[in-house]
Enzyme design. Structure first.
Site, PDB file in Angstrom:
ATOM      1  N   ASP A   1      11.586  -4.039   5.701  1.00 55.16           N
ATOM      2  CA  ASP A   1      11.754  -5.006   4.611  1.00 55.16           C
ATOM      3  C   ASP A   1      12.209  -6.369   5.160  1.00 55.16           C
ATOM      4  OD1 ASP A   1      11.867  -5.884   1.983  1.00 55.16           O
ATOM      5  OD2 ASP A   1      13.067  -4.194   1.281  1.00 55.16           O
TER       6      ASP A   1
ATOM      7  N   ASP B   1       6.700  -5.825  -5.706  1.00 58.73           N
ATOM      8  CA  ASP B   1       7.761  -5.025  -6.321  1.00 58.73           C
ATOM      9  C   ASP B   1       7.437  -4.705  -7.773  1.00 58.73           C
ATOM     10  OD1 ASP B   1       9.398  -4.598  -4.197  1.00 58.73           O
ATOM     11  OD2 ASP B   1      10.895  -6.102  -4.710  1.00 58.73           O
TER      12      ASP B   1
HETATM   13  C1  DGJ Z   1      12.901  -4.961  -1.737  1.00 60.22           C
HETATM   14  C2  DGJ Z   1      11.737  -4.023  -1.683  1.00 60.22           C
HETATM   15  O1  DGJ Z   1      10.563  -4.662  -2.058  1.00 60.22           O
HETATM   16  C3  DGJ Z   1      12.044  -2.811  -2.547  1.00 60.22           C
HETATM   17  O2  DGJ Z   1      10.932  -1.962  -2.580  1.00 60.22           O
HETATM   18  C4  DGJ Z   1      13.249  -2.122  -1.977  1.00 60.22           C
HETATM   19  O3  DGJ Z   1      12.956  -1.593  -0.710  1.00 60.22           O
HETATM   20  C5  DGJ Z   1      14.418  -3.084  -1.905  1.00 60.22           C
HETATM   21  N1  DGJ Z   1      14.073  -4.307  -1.234  1.00 60.22           N
HETATM   22  C6  DGJ Z   1      15.584  -2.456  -1.221  1.00 60.22           C
HETATM   23  O4  DGJ Z   1      16.623  -3.312  -1.074  1.00 60.22           O
END
Ligand code: DGJ
Length: 690
Positions: free
Chosen positions: A437, A494
């Protein structure tokens, strides 16, 4: 004196010509020229006129337009000597090295000690050009701007398609007209970013998904980038891509990332297929069939309880999952997003016996195990920060992003530390997947940051080749062909809202194939939009890409679980060819419908998805026109989800009662009459060449 080179295939030709040993210009780019074409003559034929108020010659739009040629637009190289004097080279030909599919050209200016190498290649399987510029200097210099090889787009391609976006709404297509002056996109976020997917398409008026001319560009780089699409005052047009301004330090060697380019006379689908095939061929998976993915983020967030996670894994496995990813919250004292980034130690409060009990359980169910990291980031509330505040990128007074700071990836001590931490976890646990991430923009544009991250990923991939990596950046903030040289999947967004996802994944298909595009079945009530959508719509939407689940499976009722399982079974039965299929975006005659056809590369079978996002203006469903079929071949088409026919559908379109058969021409010209349907539902049509 003219030197000319041709790099082409059955679809397209690129002709470069150098006059009097100066930097060459792309004097032709478009439909493939016949074998006998005289390319030197072409260079002369393209010469423009000169009239009042102009220079006595038109400065060429060379592969790196030069200030020394009085170039009237944005030049390809902007730099300074160590003492601050502007660079103004006059490059002259030194050597050329050509094969059927590659062309390397070297130019130099001895007076200022500069050498410019242009690397061009054409992939005969994808019909995609890969173009790169390398600048070498005898003395250290500063480079503020270096463009990858600059191409001209013709007068006929007067429309501009570029991409903007935001968190939860990536890949928004913006269409406009080429106007005099430069359209500059300077992405200074230091990452690819949701708002700046590094691509540009110049299209002819009236170009659609299925017809018309397209000149497509993608800059394969995960740091900040700059794009210039410029119509010069004289009417000619150029396209430039490079690292974001001020992306380089004082050095003697500079290189751009690869610029991928393709011409298509078959509409947007022509270039989309080239880009998709490039990734399908270049991304290497440790296991070829894509495992059904489960990610626990939206089920538990930071609230990790071993027994609950085991229960969730068991339920996910029952639904058909084959990989379980433990998301954020397993390390340091990470109970929320204010703390612990940098402390890549298992949280003993949550996992007193380490991750083994969970991993053993997951493996016992037959699933692989994946783990979330955000390696480039650090919280002030972390042991790492307390030990190494000096490892932070940028000033400590900078505005935080998600309460976090960024580590300086150009620092080898930082990279060594991260390598040691991650590799220790990978060596002592059975982990075959990393979700990597990156949740904030950088405090400054720094190409070295991206190079450092690439280096760390490459080192981990070398040490742990069986571990696949997913590129996530608050959803789709780091998706590009640079990161995809070293990762195997992207977390597109997301947004798990299937309505939004339909749009995002459809537009992303201009570049991304299904096999690397993660798409998850989210919670009944979407956490980022509040919408409630049926399980069927959520599941079929995710089944259009690399299928995953991200809801809490404990919320599913019996019907929802049965639907999800059935769609997952369908996906597994088809994934072998489906994940290798070309995604063709259909020109839907109903703006309420997003439709696409996934066609086996050899064309023998396909599946079409037609999603009704909102009620249509007219009462009858408009026939769904297919694309990419052989006109004279006959096809059988059937509904994969006939059980979803609504009781408000009272008529008798043929497809309602069974499969239909006709020629490809009929399906492409007239289209398929579909049963009436509610908004927020979709039809799945399976097709087979007879
Ligand atoms: C952002 C990501 O896009 C989510 O899927 C998740 O992993 C969160 N961060 C976790 O903090």
């Amino acid at each position: 004196m003219i030197k000319a080179w041709h790099l082409g295939d059955a679809r397209q030709s690129l002709v470069l010509a150098s006059q009097d040993d100066r930097l060459p210009a792309a004097v032709y780019w478009g439909a493939a020229l016949p074998a006998g074409e005289d390319i030197e003559a072409i260079a002369r034929l393209g010469e423009f006129d000169v009239t009042g108020g102009m220079l006595d010659r038109n400065p060429e739009i060379s592969l790196c337009p030069e200030a020394s040629r009085n170039f009237p637009g944005q030049i390809g190289l902007v730099g300074r000597t160590a003492s601050g004097a502007p660079l103004c080279p006059e490059f002259r030909f030194q050597e050329a090295d050509k094969t059927d599919s590659t062309l390397n050209l070297v130019f130099g200016d001895d007076s200022c000690g500069l050498k410019l190498t242009i690397l061009l290649s054409l992939d005969d399987q994808t019909s995609l050009y890969k173009l790169k510029t390398v600048l070498e200097s005898r003395d250290p210099i500063t480079v503020d701007w270096l463009a990858a090889p600059v191409l001209q787009t013709p007068a006929s391609a007067s429309r501009l398609l570029e991409f903007s976006g935001r968190w939860c709404s990536e890949f928004q297509i913006r269409e406009s007209e080429f106007l005099p002056g430069a359209r500059v996109r300077d992405n200074r976020t230091g990452r690819t970013d949701h708002a700046h997917f590094p691509a540009f398409l110049a299209t002819a008026k009236g170009t659609s998904n299925t017809a018309g001319e397209v000149y497509a560009f993608h800059y394969g780089w995960s740091g900040g980038h700059k794009m210039v699409a410029e119509e010069l005052a004289d009417g000619r047009r150029q396209v430039q891509f490079g690292h974001a301004t001020a992306g380089y330090a004082i050095e003697t060697r500079f290189e751009t990332a690869p610029l991928y380019a393709s011409y298509s006379a078959e509409g947007l689908n022509g270039s989309a297929v080239s880009f998709q095939r490039h990734l399908r061929k270049s991304v290497t998976f440790s296991r070829p069939e894509r495992p059904v993915h489960y990610n626990c983020w939206e089920a538990v967030y930071f609230d990790h309880k071993l027994d609950e996670l085991k229960d969730i894994a068991t339920r996910a496995a029952d639904l058909g999952a084959e990989r379980f990813v433990l998301d954020d919250g397993w390390f340091g004292r990470r109970d929320d997003d204010t703390t612990s980034l940098g402390d890549w130690w298992i949280d003993e409060r949550k996992y007193p016996d380490g991750l083994a009990p969970l991993i053993d359980h997951v493996k016992g169910l037959g699933l692989e195990f994946g783990l979330w990291f955000e390696p480039e980031m650090i919280n002030e509330d972390s042991d790492l920060y307390r030990q190494h505040p000096d490892w932070v990128l940028g000033s400590l007074t900078q505005i935080r992003g998600r309460q976090q700071l960024v580590l300086d990836m150009a620092n080898s001590l930082v990279r060594d530390h991260l390598f040691e931490r991650i590799s220790e976890l990978l060596s002592t646990n059975v982990i075959s997947y990393i979700k990597w991430d990156h949740n904030r923009v950088l405090p400054q544009v720094a190409a070295e940051q991206t190079v450092g991250t690439y280096e760390l990923i490459d080192r981990l991939r070398e040490g742990f080749p069986h571990v696949e990596i997913e590129s996530c950046s608050a959803g789709g903030g780091r998706i590009d062909f640079g990161i995809l040289e070293r990762t195997q999947r992207v977390w597109l967004s997301d947004s798990n809202d299937a309505l939004e996802r339909q749009r995002i994944q459809h537009d992303a298909a201009l570049f991304l194939p299904a096999s690397i595009t993660g798409s998850h079945v989210g919670p009944r009530k979407c956490h980022t939009s509040g919408r409630v959508l049926s399980m069927s719509f959520r599941a079929w939407t995710a089944a259009q890409r690399h299928l995953g689940f991200e809801m809490d499976p404990r919320e599913l009722d019996t019907d929802e679980a049965a639907t999800l399982k059935a769609v997952t079974d369908w996906w597994k039965a088809n994934r072998e060819w489906l994940m290798q299929a070309d995604i063709l975006r259909l020109d839907s005659d109903d703006p309420s419908v997003i439709a696409e056809l996934h066609r086996e590369e050899t064309g023998g079978r396909f599946v079409a998805f037609a999603a009704l996002l909102q009620t249509s203006a007219q009462i009858l469903p408009r026939p769904l026109r297919l694309s990419g079929l052989e006109p004279a071949a006959r096809y059988r088409v059937d509904l994969a989800n006939r059980s979803e026919i609504s009781n408000l559908s009272r008529g008798s379109p043929a497809l309602k009662s069974g499969p239909i058969e006709a020629t490809g021409q009929y399906f492409m010209s007239h289209g398929i009459s579909l049963p009436w349907k509610f908004p927020g539902t979709l039809w799945v049509l399976e097709g087979q060449r007879i």
